[in-house]
Design a protein around this motif. Structure first.
Motif, PDB file in Angstrom:
ATOM      1  N   GLU A   6       0.825  -1.206   0.000  1.00  0.00           N
ATOM      2  CA  GLU A   6       0.000   0.000   0.000  1.00  0.00           C
ATOM      3  C   GLU A   6       0.867   1.266   0.000  1.00  0.00           C
ATOM      4  O   GLU A   6       0.563   2.237  -0.684  1.00  0.00           O
ATOM      5  CB  GLU A   6      -0.936   0.038   1.223  1.00  0.00           C
ATOM      6  CG  GLU A   6      -1.922  -1.101   1.300  1.00  0.00           C
ATOM      7  CD  GLU A   6      -1.314  -2.411   1.797  1.00  0.00           C
ATOM      8  OE1 GLU A   6      -0.294  -2.389   2.528  1.00  0.00           O
ATOM      9  OE2 GLU A   6      -1.845  -3.475   1.435  1.00  0.00           O
ATOM     10  N   VAL A   7       1.940   1.235   0.783  1.00  0.00           N
ATOM     11  CA  VAL A   7       2.830   2.399   0.877  1.00  0.00           C
ATOM     12  C   VAL A   7       3.556   2.597  -0.458  1.00  0.00           C
ATOM     13  O   VAL A   7       3.632   3.716  -0.976  1.00  0.00           O
ATOM     14  CB  VAL A   7       3.849   2.221   2.033  1.00  0.00           C
ATOM     15  CG1 VAL A   7       4.888   3.325   2.037  1.00  0.00           C
ATOM     16  CG2 VAL A   7       3.116   2.163   3.368  1.00  0.00           C
ATOM     17  N   PHE A   8       4.074   1.513  -1.011  1.00  0.00           N
ATOM     18  CA  PHE A   8       4.768   1.579  -2.294  1.00  0.00           C
ATOM     19  C   PHE A   8       3.843   2.165  -3.357  1.00  0.00           C
ATOM     20  O   PHE A   8       4.202   3.114  -4.064  1.00  0.00           O
ATOM     21  CB  PHE A   8       5.243   0.175  -2.692  1.00  0.00           C
ATOM     22  CG  PHE A   8       6.028   0.145  -3.975  1.00  0.00           C
ATOM     23  CD1 PHE A   8       7.394   0.385  -3.977  1.00  0.00           C
ATOM     24  CD2 PHE A   8       5.407  -0.145  -5.187  1.00  0.00           C
ATOM     25  CE1 PHE A   8       8.122   0.354  -5.154  1.00  0.00           C
ATOM     26  CE2 PHE A   8       6.126  -0.176  -6.370  1.00  0.00           C
ATOM     27  CZ  PHE A   8       7.486   0.072  -6.356  1.00  0.00           C
ATOM     28  N   LEU A   9       2.638   1.607  -3.475  1.00  0.00           N
ATOM     29  CA  LEU A   9       1.690   2.065  -4.494  1.00  0.00           C
ATOM     30  C   LEU A   9       1.252   3.503  -4.265  1.00  0.00           C
ATOM     31  O   LEU A   9       1.061   4.247  -5.221  1.00  0.00           O
ATOM     32  CB  LEU A   9       0.455   1.158  -4.516  1.00  0.00           C
ATOM     33  CG  LEU A   9       0.546  -0.054  -5.410  1.00  0.00           C
ATOM     34  CD1 LEU A   9      -0.746  -0.854  -5.356  1.00  0.00           C
ATOM     35  CD2 LEU A   9       0.874   0.326  -6.840  1.00  0.00           C
ATOM     36  N   GLU A  10       1.100   3.890  -3.017  1.00  0.00           N
ATOM     37  CA  GLU A  10       0.710   5.275  -2.722  1.00  0.00           C
ATOM     38  C   GLU A  10       1.771   6.248  -3.210  1.00  0.00           C
ATOM     39  O   GLU A  10       1.455   7.288  -3.790  1.00  0.00           O
ATOM     40  CB  GLU A  10       0.451   5.450  -1.218  1.00  0.00           C
ATOM     41  CG  GLU A  10      -0.293   6.715  -0.867  1.00  0.00           C
ATOM     42  CD  GLU A  10      -1.608   6.913  -1.627  1.00  0.00           C
ATOM     43  OE1 GLU A  10      -1.850   8.055  -2.094  1.00  0.00           O
ATOM     44  OE2 GLU A  10      -2.387   5.958  -1.768  1.00  0.00           O
ATOM     45  N   GLU A  22      -4.995   1.349  -9.372  1.00  0.00           N
ATOM     46  CA  GLU A  22      -4.819   0.366 -10.441  1.00  0.00           C
ATOM     47  C   GLU A  22      -3.859   0.880 -11.509  1.00  0.00           C
ATOM     48  O   GLU A  22      -3.045   0.126 -12.036  1.00  0.00           O
ATOM     49  CB  GLU A  22      -6.168   0.004 -11.082  1.00  0.00           C
ATOM     50  CG  GLU A  22      -7.079  -0.826 -10.203  1.00  0.00           C
ATOM     51  CD  GLU A  22      -7.718  -0.040  -9.050  1.00  0.00           C
ATOM     52  OE1 GLU A  22      -7.871   1.201  -9.171  1.00  0.00           O
ATOM     53  OE2 GLU A  22      -8.030  -0.673  -8.032  1.00  0.00           O
ATOM     54  N   GLU A  23      -3.955   2.179 -11.848  1.00  0.00           N
ATOM     55  CA  GLU A  23      -3.034   2.758 -12.833  1.00  0.00           C
ATOM     56  C   GLU A  23      -1.602   2.713 -12.305  1.00  0.00           C
ATOM     57  O   GLU A  23      -0.665   2.391 -13.050  1.00  0.00           O
ATOM     58  CB  GLU A  23      -3.407   4.212 -13.126  1.00  0.00           C
ATOM     59  CG  GLU A  23      -4.683   4.402 -13.909  1.00  0.00           C
ATOM     60  CD  GLU A  23      -5.016   5.875 -14.047  1.00  0.00           C
ATOM     61  OE1 GLU A  23      -4.611   6.467 -15.064  1.00  0.00           O
ATOM     62  OE2 GLU A  23      -5.651   6.433 -13.131  1.00  0.00           O
ATOM     63  N   ALA A  24      -1.430   3.035 -11.035  1.00  0.00           N
ATOM     64  CA  ALA A  24      -0.100   2.997 -10.417  1.00  0.00           C
ATOM     65  C   ALA A  24       0.433   1.567 -10.410  1.00  0.00           C
ATOM     66  O   ALA A  24       1.614   1.334 -10.704  1.00  0.00           O
ATOM     67  CB  ALA A  24      -0.159   3.558  -8.994  1.00  0.00           C
ATOM     68  N   ASP A  25      -0.431   0.613 -10.112  1.00  0.00           N
ATOM     69  CA  ASP A  25      -0.037  -0.798 -10.089  1.00  0.00           C
ATOM     70  C   ASP A  25       0.399  -1.262 -11.478  1.00  0.00           C
ATOM     71  O   ASP A  25       1.413  -1.944 -11.621  1.00  0.00           O
ATOM     72  CB  ASP A  25      -1.201  -1.651  -9.578  1.00  0.00           C
ATOM     73  CG  ASP A  25      -0.881  -3.136  -9.605  1.00  0.00           C
ATOM     74  OD1 ASP A  25       0.039  -3.559  -8.875  1.00  0.00           O
ATOM     75  OD2 ASP A  25      -1.554  -3.867 -10.365  1.00  0.00           O
ATOM     76  N   ARG A  26      -0.339  -0.892 -12.494  1.00  0.00           N
ATOM     77  CA  ARG A  26      -0.007  -1.290 -13.869  1.00  0.00           C
ATOM     78  C   ARG A  26       1.372  -0.748 -14.263  1.00  0.00           C
ATOM     79  O   ARG A  26       2.212  -1.469 -14.798  1.00  0.00           O
ATOM     80  CB  ARG A  26      -1.089  -0.802 -14.837  1.00  0.00           C
ATOM     81  CG  ARG A  26      -0.908  -1.283 -16.258  1.00  0.00           C
ATOM     82  CD  ARG A  26      -2.110  -1.008 -17.144  1.00  0.00           C
ATOM     83  NE  ARG A  26      -2.661   0.312 -16.959  1.00  0.00           N
ATOM     84  CZ  ARG A  26      -3.930   0.558 -16.607  1.00  0.00           C
ATOM     85  NH1 ARG A  26      -4.765  -0.423 -16.413  1.00  0.00           N
ATOM     86  NH2 ARG A  26      -4.355   1.789 -16.463  1.00  0.00           N
ATOM     87  N   ALA A  27       1.611   0.525 -13.966  1.00  0.00           N
ATOM     88  CA  ALA A  27       2.918   1.121 -14.275  1.00  0.00           C
ATOM     89  C   ALA A  27       4.027   0.416 -13.498  1.00  0.00           C
ATOM     90  O   ALA A  27       5.082   0.091 -14.054  1.00  0.00           O
ATOM     91  CB  ALA A  27       2.902   2.615 -13.951  1.00  0.00           C
TER      92      ALA A  27
END
Length: 131
Positions: A6-10, A22-27
């Motif tokens: 969660e911290v990484f994706l944030e 989801e956009e951050a996860d895809r990248a």
């Protein structure tokens, strides 16, 4: 210390100014798969140990690359894999993910990572190196 997912994706979401996680996860998935193809040995393993488990697995099981890509080709490769990306948005995506990766790595590990990559990646990681 391993970053929580969660911290990484944030961090990626904030830096990339994404509307959704989801956009951050895809990248993150695309950039880490490409990065993993460029790193070898202990350096890749030490970096993976600092990333959330799902992203660590992507880094450790990368896309195959015949040769290390120069930074501009790395960005173009990311653009090809990220749906709807352009060269300009892919540069933003790469930078958002790699600057978050740089935060997860300590200075020594980041130095070892940059030694395995062609010149110019320091800028993608948001850590310009003196010449």
């Amino acid at each position: 210390m391993t970053l929580r997912r969660e911290v990484f994706l944030e961090h990626v979401k904030e830096r990339g100014e994404y509307g959704t996680t989801e956009e951050a996860d895809r990248a993150a998935r695309v950039v880490l798969a490409l990065l993993g193809a460029h790193l070898v040995g202990d350096v890749r393993a030490h970096l993976a140990a600092r990333l959330p488990e799902g992203y660590a697995l992507i880094l450790l099981n990368p896309l195959q690359s015949a040769e290390p890509l120069p930074p501009e080709r790395f960005v173009r490769a990311a653009a090809a894999w990220i749906e709807g990306a352009t060269g300009q948005t892919a540069a933003w995506d790469v930078s958002a993910v790699l600057s978050t990766v740089a935060d997860a790595a300590d200075v020594d590990l980041l130095g070892q990572i940059l030694l395995q990559l062609p010149a110019g990646y320091d800028l993608l990681f948001g850590r310009p190196q003196p010449i």
